[in-house]
Design an enzyme around this catalytic site. Structure first.
Site, PDB file in Angstrom:
ATOM      1  N   SER A  78      43.407  40.279  41.314  1.00 32.96           N
ATOM      2  CA  SER A  78      43.594  39.792  42.757  1.00 32.96           C
ATOM      3  C   SER A  78      42.311  40.338  43.397  1.00 32.96           C
ATOM      4  O   SER A  78      41.175  40.045  42.915  1.00 32.96           O
ATOM      5  CB  SER A  78      44.743  39.836  43.429  1.00 32.96           C
ATOM      6  N   HIS A 107      51.534  35.545  40.099  1.00 33.94           N
ATOM      7  CA  HIS A 107      50.293  36.237  40.632  1.00 33.94           C
ATOM      8  C   HIS A 107      49.934  37.691  40.104  1.00 33.94           C
ATOM      9  O   HIS A 107      48.758  38.013  39.652  1.00 33.94           O
ATOM     10  CB  HIS A 107      50.343  36.280  42.198  1.00 33.94           C
ATOM     11  N   ASP A 109      50.863  30.532  39.143  1.00 36.63           N
ATOM     12  CA  ASP A 109      50.367  30.948  40.380  1.00 36.63           C
ATOM     13  C   ASP A 109      50.042  29.570  41.133  1.00 36.63           C
ATOM     14  O   ASP A 109      50.017  28.531  40.645  1.00 36.63           O
ATOM     15  CB  ASP A 109      49.276  31.944  40.004  1.00 36.63           C
TER      16      ASP A 109
END
Length: 250
Positions: free
Chosen positions: A101, A229, A199
């Site tokens: 991320s 995620h 996701d």
């Protein structure tokens, strides 16, 4: 101490991970509002194969959520730069980077600016709206306080500071992401771009944008059917580790 009897559970703060191995160091970068647990299993598993693994903890993460408000994305980027320099000071000349991320954004930026061996990004965004980032902080604070065992009334009082927070630092956050994405053509190191098929669709789109805009001669892209995620904590984690190790040996 148990919930429901007027007690509050004290959550121990997270810590960095440093596992010494061979002369190929791997810098592992966690996600926003999370901490080094994102990378713990990956670090342990690839360390078993001989690699040195270092997962730093960004300032304000892995502790009481109020501390998160004291810092912004530039502070966390500096933490990443310091971690890279730490590995250099330890004598490592081969440094690969894995990021999840926002850790993936930091990985891309390091690949744009520094000499790294290989880059692996997971669930990397090409954009994040400030309002959604704020909601993520609020949800993180709420869940943290709930785990502490605080009452609904106490949580509602303590959460107000998060509801009132300005979007200014989160606009800077969004700009940081966008500026990094605008410089993808500066990346030429071997790169693997991984995303979870469960996701938000943003992340599969982002993965393809990264794949299509880097100038790496060696580049891989892969989606994982069972992953959301936080890919490194999900059902595909064994396959992900296997793919990371394979990529390191290409």
């Amino acid at each position: 101490m148990k919930k429901g009897f007027g007690f509050v559970i004290k959550i121990l703060p997270a810590k960095e991970i440093y596992l010494k191995g061979n002369n190929h160091a791997v810098l592992l970068l966690h996600s926003f509002t999370s901490h080094t647990r994102d990378m713990k299993k990956v670090a342990i598993d690839i360390h078993k194969k001989g690699y040195t693994c270092y997962a730093p903890l960004y300032r304000g993460h892995g502790c009481a959520p109020e501390q998160l408000l004291q810092y912004n994305v530039n502070d966390w980027w500096q933490d990443v730069v310091n971690s890279y320099q730490f590995l250099i000071s330890e004598g490592f000349q081969k440094i690969s980077v894995i990021g999840l991320s926002i850790g993936g954004i930091f990985t891309l930026k390091l690949a744009e600016l520094e000499r790294i061996e290989r880059a692996i990004v997971l669930s990397v965004p090409i954009d994040r709206e400030p309002e959604r980032l704020k909601r993520r902080i609020i949800n993180y604070a709420y869940n943290y306080k709930k785990v502490e065992g605080k009452s609904t009334f106490q949580i509602s009082q303590e959460i107000d500071i998060f509801n009132q927070m300005s979007l200014d630092s989160l606009i800077v956050f969004q700009q940081f992401i966008k500026s990094t994405i605008q410089n993808l053509d500066k990346i030429s190191v071997p790169i693997a771009i991984l995303y979870g098929e469960q996701d938000d669709e943003l992340y599969s789109h982002s993965a393809n944008v990264v794949y299509n805009n880097v100038n790496s001669y060696v580049k891989k892209i892969k989606g994982y059917k069972e992953s959301k995620h936080l890919m490194t904590l999900g059902k595909d984690q064994e396959e992900i580790v296997k793919d990371i190790l394979f990529f390191f040996n290409l």
